[in-house]
Motif scaffolding. Structure first.
Motif, mmCIF file in Angstrom:
data_model
loop_
_atom_site.group_PDB
_atom_site.id
_atom_site.type_symbol
_atom_site.label_atom_id
_atom_site.label_comp_id
_atom_site.label_asym_id
_atom_site.label_seq_id
_atom_site.Cartn_x
_atom_site.Cartn_y
_atom_site.Cartn_z
ATOM 1 N N ILE A 176 -9.742 -9.603 5.817
ATOM 2 C CA ILE A 176 -9.149 -10.048 4.554
ATOM 3 C C ILE A 176 -7.650 -9.740 4.635
ATOM 4 O O ILE A 176 -7.265 -8.605 4.940
ATOM 5 N N HIS A 177 -6.828 -10.770 4.386
ATOM 6 C CA HIS A 177 -5.390 -10.657 4.584
ATOM 7 C C HIS A 177 -4.654 -10.361 3.277
ATOM 8 O O HIS A 177 -5.078 -10.771 2.193
ATOM 9 N N ILE A 178 -3.544 -9.680 3.426
ATOM 10 C CA ILE A 178 -2.689 -9.351 2.288
ATOM 11 C C ILE A 178 -2.058 -10.633 1.721
ATOM 12 O O ILE A 178 -1.789 -11.577 2.457
ATOM 13 N N TRP A 197 -2.616 -4.510 -1.817
ATOM 14 C CA TRP A 197 -1.504 -4.592 -0.872
ATOM 15 C C TRP A 197 -1.965 -4.034 0.481
ATOM 16 O O TRP A 197 -1.521 -2.994 0.943
ATOM 17 N N ALA A 198 -2.885 -4.758 1.114
ATOM 18 C CA ALA A 198 -3.443 -4.311 2.391
ATOM 19 C C ALA A 198 -4.126 -5.472 3.087
ATOM 20 O O ALA A 198 -4.652 -6.382 2.441
ATOM 21 N N SER A 199 -4.099 -5.429 4.412
ATOM 22 C CA SER A 199 -4.922 -6.310 5.256
ATOM 23 C C SER A 199 -5.828 -5.432 6.096
ATOM 24 O O SER A 199 -5.370 -4.431 6.664
ATOM 25 N N ILE A 200 -7.119 -5.798 6.167
ATOM 26 C CA ILE A 200 -8.081 -5.022 6.956
ATOM 27 C C ILE A 200 -8.997 -5.977 7.706
ATOM 28 O O ILE A 200 -9.491 -6.961 7.129
ATOM 29 N N GLY A 210 -5.047 -3.897 10.830
ATOM 30 C CA GLY A 210 -4.525 -3.412 9.561
ATOM 31 C C GLY A 210 -3.072 -3.830 9.388
ATOM 32 O O GLY A 210 -2.303 -3.883 10.359
ATOM 33 N N LEU A 211 -2.694 -4.153 8.159
ATOM 34 C CA LEU A 211 -1.305 -4.538 7.860
ATOM 35 C C LEU A 211 -0.941 -3.996 6.480
ATOM 36 O O LEU A 211 -1.756 -4.047 5.552
ATOM 37 N N TYR A 212 0.268 -3.441 6.378
ATOM 38 C CA TYR A 212 0.709 -2.944 5.077
ATOM 39 C C TYR A 212 2.142 -3.385 4.829
ATOM 40 O O TYR A 212 2.868 -3.740 5.764
ATOM 41 N N TYR A 213 2.543 -3.375 3.555
ATOM 42 C CA TYR A 213 3.917 -3.681 3.171
ATOM 43 C C TYR A 213 4.547 -2.400 2.634
ATOM 44 O O TYR A 213 4.036 -1.791 1.693
ATOM 45 N N SER A 214 5.631 -2.014 3.245
ATOM 46 C CA SER A 214 6.360 -0.844 2.755
ATOM 47 C C SER A 214 7.431 -1.328 1.779
ATOM 48 O O SER A 214 8.106 -2.344 2.049
ATOM 49 N N PRO A 215 7.583 -0.676 0.625
ATOM 50 C CA PRO A 215 6.943 0.583 0.220
ATOM 51 C C PRO A 215 5.801 0.397 -0.779
ATOM 52 O O PRO A 215 5.358 1.367 -1.389
ATOM 53 N N VAL A 216 5.311 -0.830 -0.973
ATOM 54 C CA VAL A 216 4.366 -1.064 -2.069
ATOM 55 C C VAL A 216 2.916 -0.681 -1.712
ATOM 56 O O VAL A 216 2.118 -0.355 -2.587
ATOM 57 N N SER A 217 2.549 -0.760 -0.426
ATOM 58 C CA SER A 217 1.169 -0.445 -0.034
ATOM 59 C C SER A 217 0.902 1.049 -0.134
ATOM 60 O O SER A 217 1.768 1.878 0.210
ATOM 61 N N THR A 218 -0.286 1.395 -0.591
ATOM 62 C CA THR A 218 -0.701 2.801 -0.706
ATOM 63 C C THR A 218 -2.076 2.974 -0.050
ATOM 64 O O THR A 218 -2.811 2.002 0.139
ATOM 65 N N PRO A 219 -2.440 4.217 0.288
ATOM 66 C CA PRO A 219 -3.795 4.451 0.809
ATOM 67 C C PRO A 219 -4.888 3.951 -0.131
ATOM 68 O O PRO A 219 -5.948 3.510 0.322
#
Length: 357
Positions: free
Chosen positions: A170-172, A180-183, A242-251
């Protein structure tokens, strides 16, 4: 002293006998009780196959009294999973908190007893290993905690195992993903009894430990409910992408998305239901030999060996846990109470027949 429940696998136990206790010390039998016709009665002698109740503060869970080599087989393992569950409720709603406190105390002292509250129905669910254990819990609630309860008929605990290898991503910023995550996860079935394995193929240099831990937490949560609503086991889960956007993505984004991705991967894989099986040793009159083979398929049981000793025949085999109560009832009827059936949890195997979901 505390009441200790024992199963007598071999031999005869008499009042004033002294037996070895788990290789640590000697235990003198000063008092014995057994269940008989719905009551607990005193006895001077207990025989093979009976449940014996002793007063003792020195006997611990899973202790072996006497000669360990005479057990029908080695104990299944040190920490077996519960195989039955039921719902329990107080007769008066005002006692619910007292009941939860009492069950928590009992579960803390018994690793084979688990208590939880269903997040949707709010029912109190007990998971346990066998019916005798449930009877003991009910008796303790009544006698020690002065609580009267309503307990439903127990049902077996199924598990699920993936049928084939599958993956899902599933993409961000791709609807309907609100996080705010891709896994990306892959699921691979393992052999029965393997449990769950996990591997992350996403570099810590890219996705730091707090995000990695969040993904694993989300997967652990997702494994608690497969396609049929049971725990998922015997598979390997890989965190592939995995993909994240800094600084909006959180654990928290990764923790929330992971079980959704896992569910989709399991839908692509499909799952098979697993049910608990028991191995059994059955002692019965010799004239029951042919009937035993005739009756076994009716209870999904398999007889593996049969040996005649004098006027008695000894069978070994396996049977689904959900069938054992009816099998024992029929055995007692057809043999006029002259049969003894000893069982032990063997493990989980593919479910047969129509399970109750």
């Amino acid at each position: 002293p505390a009441a200790v429940y024992l199963r007598l696998y071999s031999g005869t136990l008499r009042l004033r006998d002294t037996v070895a206790l788990a290789g640590r010390e000697k235990l003198k039998i000063t008092e014995m009780r057994i269940p008989s016709k719905g009551e607990i009665v005193r006895t001077d002698t207990a025989y093979q196959g009976e449940i014996v109740i002793l007063p003792s503060d020195s006997v611990r869970l899973n202790d072996v009294l006497g000669d360990q080599t005479r057990l029908p087989r080695k104990r299944w393992r040190e920490d077996p999973l519960p195989m039955l569950r039921t719902t329990i409720a107080p007769k008066t709603a005002a006692q619910r908190e007292r009941l939860l406190d009492a069950l928590t105390q009992l579960a803390d002292t018994d690793p084979l007893l688990r208590c939880e509250v269903d997040s949707i129905t709010h029912e109190i669910i007990l998971s346990f290993l066998g019916r005798v254990q449930l009877e003991v819990v009910s008796a303790l609630l009544s006698e020690k905690y002065k609580l009267e309860t309503v307990v439903k008929e127990p049902s077996v605990i199924y598990m699920e195992r993936p049928l084939k290898a599958a993956s899902h991503t599933i993409h961000i910023e791709v609807p309907p993903n609100p996080f705010w995550a891709s896994i990306g996860l892959s699921v691979t079935p393992l052999s029965l009894g393997s449990g769950v394995q996990y591997e992350s193929r996403v570099s810590l240099g890219y996705l730091n430990q707090s995000f990695q831990n969040a993904v694993r937490d989300g997967i652990r949560y997702g494994l608690e409910q497969g396609l049929f609503g049971w725990n998922v086991t015997d598979c390997k889960i890989c965190f592939e992408y995995g993909l994240y956007y800094s600084p909006v993505s959180t654990p928290a984004d990764f923790r929330s998305l992971a079980p959704i991705v896992l569910e989709q991967a399991l839908k692509e894989s499909g799952t098979q239901l697993l049910e608990p099986y028991l191995s059994f040793i059955l002692y019965a009159p010799q004239e029951y030999l042919s009937r035993a083979y005739h009756d076994a398929p009716k209870y999904c049981a398999t007889i593996e060996t049969a040996q005649v000793k004098k006027d008695e025949v000894v069978f070994t085999g396996e049977i689904p846990a959900r069938c054992i109560q009816a099998y024992r009832t029929d055995l007692a009827f057809y043999t006029n109470g002259r049969s003894v059936c000893l069982t032990e949890l063997k493990g989980y195997q593919a479910a047969v027949g129509q399970p109750v979901i």
